[in-house]
Design an enzyme around this catalytic site. Structure first.
Site, PDB file in Angstrom:
ATOM      1  N   HIS A  78       0.822  -1.216   0.000  1.00  0.00           N
ATOM      2  CA  HIS A  78       0.000   0.000   0.000  1.00  0.00           C
ATOM      3  C   HIS A  78       0.850   1.258   0.000  1.00  0.00           C
ATOM      4  CE1 HIS A  78      -3.234  -2.836   1.213  1.00  0.00           C
ATOM      5  NE2 HIS A  78      -3.827  -2.123   0.282  1.00  0.00           N
TER       6      HIS A  78
ATOM      7  N   CYS B  28      -9.059  -2.399 -11.115  1.00  0.00           N
ATOM      8  CA  CYS B  28      -8.541  -1.188 -10.474  1.00  0.00           C
ATOM      9  C   CYS B  28      -7.209  -1.431  -9.770  1.00  0.00           C
ATOM     10  CB  CYS B  28      -9.562  -0.584  -9.524  1.00  0.00           C
ATOM     11  SG  CYS B  28     -10.012  -1.700  -8.194  1.00  0.00           S
TER      12      CYS B  28
END
Ligand code: PEP
Ligand code: MG
Length: 608
Positions: A194, A507
């Site tokens: 992330h 995505c």
């Protein structure tokens, strides 16, 4: 000679940067160490003294507060701590450490704390260990003050810097105001973690896996970062700088030519429309590109809005935020993903457990279902905002049909409640789910029958499909989006969605690679969602590739049985596109500058 100063790592986000380095705290429990230049030693000691005074003042305040509320006896501990802080032996030790080892104050204080722990802790017994903690407590305060002051200093600093840290966590990336970050460089971190996702969204170059980086840096040292090749050069000389500036100018020229394509529709030469949407982490992202150039927000990662705060945002606060995104998108769809925390995405004000396997643990939708109040507040805010645009709701980390049903029930319940209370809500708010967990692949028709759309989160799907932790540097080489199993899974989703006549999109980060995006179009996906600065590249690829050709590529890729073979199909797609682009535009400079995506891919293979 120059080569000795070049450290090779893994490229995470493309681009070039030249600037002074700033080392930041990597994660709460790790204290950064860096060298201090000889002339800066006194400044470092002054920082230490400032932090000691601040801690002393803090202890004094707490002492009088506790004395007022609970009595002078309970407050005695604070005067003991203040005495410990003034103890000349400890202070001399920390100062000597800074002078002799030429290291930063944080690292010197940490050494003192460690010494307390080893000397007193070694005596054995609970009591002694307790003393060790007591002795080190006030110094822990000094450490916190130093790290906090550092943070404030960073936020206040006017100059743009290259952010250096031990590990690429979301905390590190959100550490600075983004306008101050020229590049991010770290010792560890995965390409798809992330932190990397965030760094890419910043649009700044990022390189991870730079061995022993911090010990080779001095605060303020000049470095150049090459996010295409995954290298960092320490103390570049004039010749290096000139070469760097030349490359930068070429790159900028290429980017400005690309930006022309960003504003044109995303349609293939044979007339097929392929949506190119954007992934958004914060409201600021919407100011970094002309929003009219995208086909909507394919992924609004709402957890980052939560991470920027010190407590859960209220319903009204969330409503205002979501409404602003919808209004900014001016009628284009906005896909709001419900809170996806857990694993490496943590909120400072919400305790999540320390788990042995956090990626398989308490995260994403699992938390929302257990803490339904959080979900209800978020859905209320989102549905209220839906009156101001085209909202879609997306669920992260879904595993079963039961989870979809439970969440949908809550969603309908919230909608009915809002109607009862007289709130305006859009007539239709599509409700979809992310395909991130392999179980969902096996129950796709059932899920699609009860959902309005799906979006594939390949960052997680790849990790779960291949059993490779996306944040673990030890297995980073095995994290392979080109694995044939990934392409078969992607094809299954496209086919099941077509059969159910429901839209499907991707995505995850891999969709930002224009060759991958073309293949996804060929597989039957209707859109992709990418970080804003890759929008133009993907659109250009779509505009220059007939759909029939993308279809052929997809068929070819599905026949491949190894990652290398899949990689070759992607490389040939890139090569073909590059040649076609040159033939059509005569864009010599683009050839000179090279194809950054191809560079990146080869960088990835080099580092493998
Ligand atoms: C994904 O997993 O691909 C995704 C888009 O979600 P995130 O990266 O936020 O986990
Ligand atoms: Mg995910």
């Amino acid at each position: 000679m120059g080569q000795l100063r070049i450290i090779k790592g893994t490229p995470v986000a493309r681009g070039l940067a030249l600037g002074r380095v700033h080392v930041v705290r990597a994660r709460p429990k790790v204290v950064p160490t860096w060298s201090v230049a000889g002339e800066d030693v006194e400044k470092e000691i002054a920082r230490l003294e400032g932090a000691i005074s601040q801690t002393d003042e803090d202890l004094r305040r707490r002492q009088s507060l506790v004395a007022a509320h609970s009595g002078a006896k309970d407050a005695e501990i604070f005067s003991v701590h203040r005495m410990l802080l003034q103890d000349p032996t400890s202070r001399r030790k920390v100062e000597a450490c800074i002078r002799e080892q030429r290291i930063n104050a944080e690292a010197a204080v940490q050494q003192l704390i460690e010494r307390f722990r080893t000397t007193l802790g070694a005596l054995g017994g609970e009591g002694q260990r307790g003393y060790a903690a007591d002795f080190s407590d006030p110094w822990q305060g000094v450490l916190d003050a130093l790290l906090k002051r550092e943070r404030e200093h960073m936020v206040a600093v006017g100059e743009q810097v290259v952010l250096a840290a031990a590990e690429l966590t979301p905390q590190v990336v959100t550490f600075l105001e983004r306008e101050h970050v020229l590049a991010v460089i770290t010792e560890t971190g995965g390409r798809y973690s992330h932190g990397a996702v965030l760094a890419r969204s910043f649009g700044v170059p990022c390189v991870v896996g730079l061995a022993n980086l911090l010990s080779r840096l001095e605060q303020g040292m000049r470095v150049s970062v090459d996010g295409d090749r995954g290298t960092v050069q320490l103390k570049p000389d004039q010749e290096d700088v000139d070469r760097f500036l030349e490359r930068l100018a070429r790159r900028k020229a290429r980017e400005s030519r690309l930006s022309v394509h960003a504003s044109l529709p995303s349609v293939t030469p044979d007339g097929r429309t392929f949506g190119v949407q954007v992934n958004i982490e914060t409201l600021q992202d919407l100011d970094t590109f002309p929003t009219a150039t995208c086909d909507g927000v394919g992924l609004l990662r709402t957890e980052f809005l939560y991470m920027e705060r010190t407590q859960f945002p209220s319903e009204d606060e969330q409503y205002r935020l979501y409404r602003r995104v919808l209004e900014k998108m001016n009628g284009r769809p906005v896909t709001l993903r419900t809170l996806d925390i857990g694993n490496d995405k943590r909120l400072s004000y919400f305790q999540t457990p320390e788990e042995a396997n956090p990626a398989l643990g308490w995260r994403g939708l699992r938390i929302s279902i257990e803490w339904q109040d959080l979900l209800r507040v978020q859905l209320r805010a989102a549905l209220r905002a839906s009156a101001h645009g085209e909202l879609r709701i997306l669920l992260p980390m879904l595993t079963s049909l039961e989870e979809l049903r439970t969440t949908r029930r809550i969603f309908e319940d919230v909608r009915a409640q809002l109607a009862e209370q007289g709130h305006e809500v859009a007539a239709r708010v599509p409700f979809g789910l992310m395909i991130e967990v392999p179980s969902t692949l096996l129950i796709l028709p059932q899920l699609l029958a009860e959902a309005d759309f799906v979006s594939v989160g390949t960052n997680d799907l790849v990790q779960y499909l291949l059993a490779v932790d996306r944040d673990n540097p030890w297995v980073a080489k095995l994290y392979d989006p080109e694995h044939p199993a990934v392409w078969r899974a992607l094809s299954m989703v496209a086919e099941a969605s077509a059969a159910a006549r429901k839209p499907c999109s991707v995505c995850g980060e891999m969709a930002g690679d224009y060759a991958t995006a073309l293949l996804l179009m060929g597989l039957g996906y209707g859109s992709v969602s990418v970080v804003p600065h890759l929008l133009a590249e993907v659109k250009l690829a779509v505009r220059e590739t007939p759909y029939a050709e993308a279809r052929e590529l997809a068929v070819e890729v599905l026949r491949k049985v190894t990652s290398q073979e899949v990689g070759r199909v992607l490389a040939s797609a890139r090569e073909r596109l590059h040649r076609r682009h040159l033939a059509e535009s005569g864009d010599e400079a683009a050839l000179e500058a090279g194809d950054p995506a191809a560079d990146e891919a080869s960088g990835r293979r080099d580092s493998d």
